[in-house]
Design an enzyme around this catalytic site. Structure first.
Site, mmCIF file in Angstrom:
data_model
loop_
_atom_site.group_PDB
_atom_site.id
_atom_site.type_symbol
_atom_site.label_atom_id
_atom_site.label_comp_id
_atom_site.label_asym_id
_atom_site.label_seq_id
_atom_site.Cartn_x
_atom_site.Cartn_y
_atom_site.Cartn_z
ATOM 1 N N CYS A 123 102.304 -36.101 67.901
ATOM 2 C CA CYS A 123 101.454 -35.400 66.935
ATOM 3 C C CYS A 123 100.788 -36.344 65.940
ATOM 4 O O CYS A 123 99.850 -35.943 65.253
ATOM 5 C CB CYS A 123 102.272 -34.345 66.195
ATOM 6 S SG CYS A 123 102.882 -33.112 67.342
ATOM 7 N N HIS A 176 98.071 -32.142 60.679
ATOM 8 C CA HIS A 176 98.422 -31.772 62.058
ATOM 9 C C HIS A 176 98.836 -30.299 62.082
ATOM 10 O O HIS A 176 99.524 -29.812 61.171
ATOM 11 C CB HIS A 176 99.571 -32.662 62.543
ATOM 12 C CG HIS A 176 100.191 -32.165 63.795
ATOM 13 N ND1 HIS A 176 99.460 -31.953 64.941
ATOM 14 C CD2 HIS A 176 101.472 -31.801 64.084
ATOM 15 C CE1 HIS A 176 100.264 -31.489 65.878
ATOM 16 N NE2 HIS A 176 101.487 -31.382 65.389
ATOM 17 N N ASN A 222 99.666 -25.380 68.639
ATOM 18 C CA ASN A 222 99.862 -26.815 68.417
ATOM 19 C C ASN A 222 99.344 -27.557 69.651
ATOM 20 O O ASN A 222 99.919 -27.432 70.730
ATOM 21 C CB ASN A 222 101.344 -27.097 68.184
ATOM 22 C CG ASN A 222 101.652 -28.570 67.959
ATOM 23 O OD1 ASN A 222 100.786 -29.426 68.091
ATOM 24 N ND2 ASN A 222 102.902 -28.857 67.626
#
Ligand code: ACO
Length: 351
Positions: free
Chosen positions: A113, A278, A308
């Site tokens: 990430c 993020h 995500n």
């Protein structure tokens, strides 16, 4: 001063839109649980056969068009992904070939990430040192290879067999993770020039001491052979996640690194015009915003629409902000991320 500018951006998502309710076809979950815990309303999954480099190619073509450069001006590819097409080789070289570029350097980054922010920092160093003149930086993921179910047509509402009670129970074993992720790619074109605008600072960290809080047990060379039938049966090819541990780390480390980065660059946190974090969980980002006392209009979230997408979340959010006019000339933009490893970090951009 020589600074790295983001000349163009672009993103794409997987071909299938999957709403929270659709997931109830393959596991025991609910729209209410997913929204409440993560803020996610939908995500996109690729159709069978679409790979990370396919999504990357589509996103790169958009970023190239947006930047107005000729693709042959790209002289370096930096590719961030945790879901490469193959164990090896990496995705960067495959993307070079798919885009029809001449042989140029291409590297893959494995920072999950935080991959895109690491990519920005490495690209910035390559550009300002003169090692590269025009970089294509990509964050791309196809997470669906991690999913435990086989009932894809049923999930997509295309007919197909519904899972048996036993399969439903198996699929549900991983529901705390699988509901969070989506497939997508984001790309940007980077160049350095004498300017007051551009990337002005980075602060990156890695600490592997708690890596087992988020990792994939099988499919690595810590064991021999690196994948077995038993691994597959036991689901050891699917990420293991200590959700609460990750949550706690994210809400602590992200504000900490933003404060530290602002301090070392002589700016106040209140001067950040746009925070792009993020997109792992809306609740994490709301907590970061609260800790930093930033008003809603200075924070952008889009996890509701995409889930995500790991290395792709930040370039996707930045593309949406640029194209909707949320990034104005002179704005101070802050990117921040934390992910498996653990790796975390932040970057400041003067637009
Ligand atoms: N649907 C319905 N119920 C569920 C689901 C689901 N999808 N998932 C878990 N549950 C149930 C659990 O079984 C549990 O039930 P029980 O109380 O009867 O035992 C209950 O919900 C609570 O489960 P928890 O896992 O404790 O839920 P929590 O509140 O911690 O939320 C979550 C889970 C959303 C995963 C949260 O911990 C989180 O977001 N953590 C951060 C995760 C993250 O960001 N991961 C990605 C990092 S990015 C990267 O590097 C790849």
């Amino acid at each position: 001063m020589l600074r790295t500018q983001i000349l163009g951006t672009g993103f794409v998502v997987g071909e299938h839109l999957v709403k929270n309710d659709d997931l109830t076809r393959v596991m025991d979950t609910s729209d209410a649980w997913i929204r409440e815990r993560s803020g996610i309303e939908q995500r996109y999954y690729v159709k069978d056969g679409t790979t990370t480099t396919d999504l990357a190619q589509r996103a790169a073509e958009k970023a190239i068009a947006d930047s107005g450069i000729d693709k042959n001006e790209i002289d370096y590819i930096v590719f961030a992904t945790m879901t490469p097409d193959h164990y090896f080789p990496g995705c960067g070289g495959i993307l070079q070939s798919k885009l029809g570029l001449k042989p140029i350097p291409a590297v893959d980054l494995r920072q999950q990430c935080t991959g895109f922010i690491y990519g920005l920092q490495i690209s910035d160093a390559l550009l300002r040192s003169g090692a590269a003149k025009t970089i294509l930086l990509v964050g791309a993921e196809v997470h669906t290879g991690f999913m435990p179910w086989t009932q894809w047509d049923h999930l997509f509402g295309l007919g197909g067999e519904a899972p048996t009670a036993e399969q439903l129970a198996w699929n549900s074993t991983f529901r705390d993770r699988t509901v969070l992720f989506g497939d997508a790619a984001g790309a940007c074109i980077l160049r350095a020039s004498e300017s007051k605008s551009g990337l002005i600072g980075f602060e990156m960290h890695s600490d592997g001491s708690a890596y087992k809080d988020l990792y994939v047990p099988a499919g690595g060379f810590a064991q021999r052979p690196y994948i077995t039938e038993e691994d597959y049966r036991a689901g050891r090819h699917i990420p293991v996640m200590n959700g609460r541990g990750v949550f706690k780390m994210a809400v602590t480390r992200m504000p900490e690194v933003i404060r530290s980065l602002c301090k070392s660059n002589g700016v106040e946190v209140e001067q950040i015009d746009l925070l792009i974090a993020h997109q792992a969980n809306l609740r994490i980002n709301e907590s970061v915003q609260k800790t930093l006392s930033l008003p809603n209009e200075r924070v952008y979230n889009n996890i509701q629409s995409y889930g995500n997408t790991t290395a792709a979340t930040i370039p996707i959010a930045f593309d949406e902000c640029r194209k909707s006019g949320r990034v104005k000339s002179g704005n101070l933009v802050c990117f921040v991320g934390l992910g498996a490893g653990f790796h975390w970090g932040a970057a400041l951009l003067r637009a």
